[in-house]
Design a protein around this motif. Sequence first.
Motif, PDB file in Angstrom:
ATOM      1  N   LYS A  19       0.835  -1.194   0.000  1.00  0.00           N
ATOM      2  CA  LYS A  19       0.000   0.000   0.000  1.00  0.00           C
ATOM      3  C   LYS A  19       0.867   1.240   0.000  1.00  0.00           C
ATOM      4  O   LYS A  19       0.509   2.234   0.565  1.00  0.00           O
ATOM      5  CB  LYS A  19      -0.934  -0.010   1.196  1.00  0.00           C
ATOM      6  CG  LYS A  19      -1.979  -1.080   1.061  1.00  0.00           C
ATOM      7  CD  LYS A  19      -3.044  -0.907   2.052  1.00  0.00           C
ATOM      8  CE  LYS A  19      -4.128  -1.933   1.866  1.00  0.00           C
ATOM      9  NZ  LYS A  19      -3.644  -3.267   2.108  1.00  0.00           N
ATOM     10  N   GLY A  20       2.005   1.167  -0.590  1.00  0.00           N
ATOM     11  CA  GLY A  20       2.798   2.388  -0.657  1.00  0.00           C
ATOM     12  C   GLY A  20       4.166   2.158  -1.217  1.00  0.00           C
ATOM     13  O   GLY A  20       4.461   2.582  -2.316  1.00  0.00           O
ATOM     14  N   GLU A  21       5.047   1.483  -0.497  1.00  0.00           N
ATOM     15  CA  GLU A  21       6.429   1.445  -0.893  1.00  0.00           C
ATOM     16  C   GLU A  21       6.962   0.026  -0.934  1.00  0.00           C
ATOM     17  O   GLU A  21       6.423  -0.872  -0.321  1.00  0.00           O
ATOM     18  CB  GLU A  21       7.263   2.269   0.096  1.00  0.00           C
ATOM     19  CG  GLU A  21       6.798   3.704   0.191  1.00  0.00           C
ATOM     20  CD  GLU A  21       7.621   4.507   1.155  1.00  0.00           C
ATOM     21  OE1 GLU A  21       8.376   3.904   1.916  1.00  0.00           O
ATOM     22  OE2 GLU A  21       7.519   5.730   1.117  1.00  0.00           O
ATOM     23  N   SER A  55       2.578   5.006   7.731  1.00  0.00           N
ATOM     24  CA  SER A  55       2.576   6.449   7.975  1.00  0.00           C
ATOM     25  C   SER A  55       1.734   7.202   6.955  1.00  0.00           C
ATOM     26  O   SER A  55       1.438   8.383   7.131  1.00  0.00           O
ATOM     27  CB  SER A  55       4.016   6.981   7.946  1.00  0.00           C
ATOM     28  OG  SER A  55       4.551   6.898   6.640  1.00  0.00           O
ATOM     29  N   ALA A  56       1.323   6.519   5.886  1.00  0.00           N
ATOM     30  CA  ALA A  56       0.521   7.173   4.853  1.00  0.00           C
ATOM     31  C   ALA A  56      -0.952   7.274   5.235  1.00  0.00           C
ATOM     32  O   ALA A  56      -1.722   7.939   4.542  1.00  0.00           O
ATOM     33  CB  ALA A  56       0.658   6.416   3.529  1.00  0.00           C
ATOM     34  N   TYR A  57      -1.338   6.629   6.341  1.00  0.00           N
ATOM     35  CA  TYR A  57      -2.749   6.558   6.698  1.00  0.00           C
ATOM     36  C   TYR A  57      -3.013   7.121   8.088  1.00  0.00           C
ATOM     37  O   TYR A  57      -2.233   6.913   9.007  1.00  0.00           O
ATOM     38  CB  TYR A  57      -3.239   5.100   6.679  1.00  0.00           C
ATOM     39  CG  TYR A  57      -3.114   4.420   5.343  1.00  0.00           C
ATOM     40  CD1 TYR A  57      -4.179   4.385   4.457  1.00  0.00           C
ATOM     41  CD2 TYR A  57      -1.923   3.794   4.970  1.00  0.00           C
ATOM     42  CE1 TYR A  57      -4.070   3.748   3.231  1.00  0.00           C
ATOM     43  CE2 TYR A  57      -1.800   3.157   3.740  1.00  0.00           C
ATOM     44  CZ  TYR A  57      -2.879   3.142   2.879  1.00  0.00           C
ATOM     45  OH  TYR A  57      -2.771   2.511   1.659  1.00  0.00           O
ATOM     46  N   ASN A  58      -4.136   7.795   8.234  1.00  0.00           N
ATOM     47  CA  ASN A  58      -4.645   8.118   9.557  1.00  0.00           C
ATOM     48  C   ASN A  58      -5.356   6.914  10.155  1.00  0.00           C
ATOM     49  O   ASN A  58      -5.413   6.756  11.373  1.00  0.00           O
ATOM     50  CB  ASN A  58      -5.619   9.291   9.486  1.00  0.00           C
ATOM     51  CG  ASN A  58      -4.893  10.610   9.384  1.00  0.00           C
ATOM     52  OD1 ASN A  58      -3.725  10.719   9.733  1.00  0.00           O
ATOM     53  ND2 ASN A  58      -5.593  11.626   8.894  1.00  0.00           N
ATOM     54  N   ASN A 389      -5.724  -3.170  -9.450  1.00  0.00           N
ATOM     55  CA  ASN A 389      -5.570  -3.325  -7.995  1.00  0.00           C
ATOM     56  C   ASN A 389      -5.125  -2.041  -7.302  1.00  0.00           C
ATOM     57  O   ASN A 389      -4.510  -2.079  -6.245  1.00  0.00           O
ATOM     58  CB  ASN A 389      -4.589  -4.456  -7.656  1.00  0.00           C
ATOM     59  CG  ASN A 389      -5.051  -5.800  -8.194  1.00  0.00           C
ATOM     60  OD1 ASN A 389      -6.251  -6.067  -8.256  1.00  0.00           O
ATOM     61  ND2 ASN A 389      -4.108  -6.634  -8.588  1.00  0.00           N
ATOM     62  N   GLN A 390      -5.484  -0.915  -7.883  1.00  0.00           N
ATOM     63  CA  GLN A 390      -5.184   0.373  -7.274  1.00  0.00           C
ATOM     64  C   GLN A 390      -6.468   1.149  -7.003  1.00  0.00           C
ATOM     65  O   GLN A 390      -7.399   1.133  -7.816  1.00  0.00           O
ATOM     66  CB  GLN A 390      -4.314   1.234  -8.189  1.00  0.00           C
ATOM     67  CG  GLN A 390      -2.902   0.752  -8.396  1.00  0.00           C
ATOM     68  CD  GLN A 390      -2.102   1.779  -9.195  1.00  0.00           C
ATOM     69  OE1 GLN A 390      -1.520   2.697  -8.650  1.00  0.00           O
ATOM     70  NE2 GLN A 390      -2.074   1.610 -10.494  1.00  0.00           N
ATOM     71  N   LEU A 391      -6.482   1.833  -5.872  1.00  0.00           N
ATOM     72  CA  LEU A 391      -7.501   2.828  -5.575  1.00  0.00           C
ATOM     73  C   LEU A 391      -6.769   4.163  -5.502  1.00  0.00           C
ATOM     74  O   LEU A 391      -5.830   4.315  -4.717  1.00  0.00           O
ATOM     75  CB  LEU A 391      -8.197   2.506  -4.246  1.00  0.00           C
ATOM     76  CG  LEU A 391      -9.383   3.369  -3.818  1.00  0.00           C
ATOM     77  CD1 LEU A 391     -10.236   2.624  -2.801  1.00  0.00           C
ATOM     78  CD2 LEU A 391      -8.979   4.718  -3.252  1.00  0.00           C
ATOM     79  N   THR A 392      -7.167   5.105  -6.327  1.00  0.00           N
ATOM     80  CA  THR A 392      -6.474   6.390  -6.378  1.00  0.00           C
ATOM     81  C   THR A 392      -7.422   7.520  -5.979  1.00  0.00           C
ATOM     82  O   THR A 392      -8.625   7.454  -6.214  1.00  0.00           O
ATOM     83  CB  THR A 392      -5.913   6.678  -7.781  1.00  0.00           C
ATOM     84  OG1 THR A 392      -6.977   6.539  -8.751  1.00  0.00           O
ATOM     85  CG2 THR A 392      -4.805   5.693  -8.118  1.00  0.00           C
ATOM     86  N   VAL A 429      -2.353   6.876  -3.561  1.00  0.00           N
ATOM     87  CA  VAL A 429      -2.498   5.561  -4.194  1.00  0.00           C
ATOM     88  C   VAL A 429      -2.590   4.513  -3.090  1.00  0.00           C
ATOM     89  O   VAL A 429      -1.688   4.391  -2.266  1.00  0.00           O
ATOM     90  CB  VAL A 429      -1.318   5.237  -5.127  1.00  0.00           C
ATOM     91  CG1 VAL A 429      -1.488   3.843  -5.721  1.00  0.00           C
ATOM     92  CG2 VAL A 429      -1.198   6.279  -6.240  1.00  0.00           C
ATOM     93  N   HIS A 430      -3.684   3.788  -3.087  1.00  0.00           N
ATOM     94  CA  HIS A 430      -3.903   2.707  -2.114  1.00  0.00           C
ATOM     95  C   HIS A 430      -3.816   1.376  -2.849  1.00  0.00           C
ATOM     96  O   HIS A 430      -4.460   1.179  -3.886  1.00  0.00           O
ATOM     97  CB  HIS A 430      -5.281   2.868  -1.478  1.00  0.00           C
ATOM     98  CG  HIS A 430      -5.679   1.731  -0.578  1.00  0.00           C
ATOM     99  ND1 HIS A 430      -5.097   1.515   0.646  1.00  0.00           N
ATOM    100  CD2 HIS A 430      -6.605   0.748  -0.730  1.00  0.00           C
ATOM    101  CE1 HIS A 430      -5.659   0.451   1.221  1.00  0.00           C
ATOM    102  NE2 HIS A 430      -6.564  -0.027   0.401  1.00  0.00           N
TER     103      HIS A 430
END
Length: 474
Positions: A19-21, A55-58, A389-392, A429-430
């Motif tokens: 979900k990011g890197e 860290s990309a998410y609350n 498979n991406q949610l943007t 990008v999720h």
Amino acid sequence: MVRSIKNPKKAKRKNKASKGEDGSSSSSGPSIPAKVWQPGVDKLEEDEELQCDPSAYNSLHAFHIGWPCLSFDILRDTLGLVRTEFPHTVYFVAGTQAEKASWNSIGIFKVSNITGKRRELVPSKPAADNSDMESDGSDSDEDGEEEEVQGSGTPILQLRKVAHEGCINRIRAMAQNPHICASWEDAGHVQIWDFSSHLSTLAESETQGAQGASSVFSQPPLVKFKHKDEGFAIDWNPLVPGRLVSGDCKSFIHLWEPTSGATWNVDTTPFIGHAASVEDLQWSPTEANVFASCSVDGTIAIWDTRLGKSAAASFKAHNADVNVISWNRLASCMLASGCDDGTFSIRDLRLLKEGDSVVARFEYHKHPITSIEWSQHEASTLAVSSSDNQLTIWDLSLEKDEEEEAEFRAKTKEQVNAPEDLPPQLLFVHQGQKDLKELHWHAQIPGMIVSTAADGFNILMPSNIQSTLPSDGA
């Protein structure tokens, strides 16, 4: 046209990834800096693995209700019109895609104790490079010394199931009376249900009926109407309670008018204009008699129920199937559409008479668009899901600012390593879900998105969407 889940199997518990890197999983040799991985562009080497960047998410949680769900809806509740404080509680309705028709059900469920963090938009420390997300309600972001935990523990899923013969292609709840839901099933029936008793039970229960509830209730629908074929397009009117439109794969669209609180009159004479399957329908947010439709024939049509059964306007929108549309409720002149070729477009309907109404077109996704929806809190923001498979998440008001980017990179040093060719309007990008099917913004919790895929549901609140942060002193 991409809709059905092939060979659905019961969802199983497993760790989520990507979900990011990504970074090297090899323990030998010098470490390789983490970087943003782009599906369909970058290749994953044998010695590399994708890792979630919490860290990309609350807030980030995952859960499932058994069989995969092709469609769901978030139910409006009485817990507050604008909620910013964790923990959150959310009500849903969803329809399953089971192996056998008799195994299907409609799930009415509540997810409570959705925890999260309040974060600084510019991190003061490098994020920890760990914490893959776990499914079934585990919180992916329990770490972080600089973050304030708002709520603790894992979410609680309380579930009620209503028996349903056949797979549910799409399900929608009426905004004015959220206990009333309409479902499209794969044998060609549209049915309307009253789930008030189930919602009352969930509202009164704090801990009972958690995930894994085995009881399946038998309940007849209020109304059942047979189309000429199965379909996926359905929408409740936001201005007239109970008014509904449903469209099928034979290109027919039918209008439903309520005659009482529990009965409807379905106009058997359909609206006709498309040359192929009607894929999605959207009522105008400001005109009670106007709705839009999109089709496999590549067109979008605008209809006025007062003007007969022919379209008031019709135009070529894409060069392939138009899978989904979304009418902006905050800027009613804007209509978004997603295509089978991976592109999505934004149109200003005021420009239709001038010919080209497209004000923005994006080619970021490389596979079919499966869902698109404007935010109910930010007029320029929308979310998109794709078969890649991406949610943007996109903010159309953003423009590239070299000076601002340089300043941000200086503050974050090596923490930011994004590809140079990303569109400036791309906010987030999720990744990590497989075969994404549908997404919805929560109308009462700014910044919250829920998505469904073959491997279950995700609840996410990106940390770079400012509206998710409580105001000072809150």
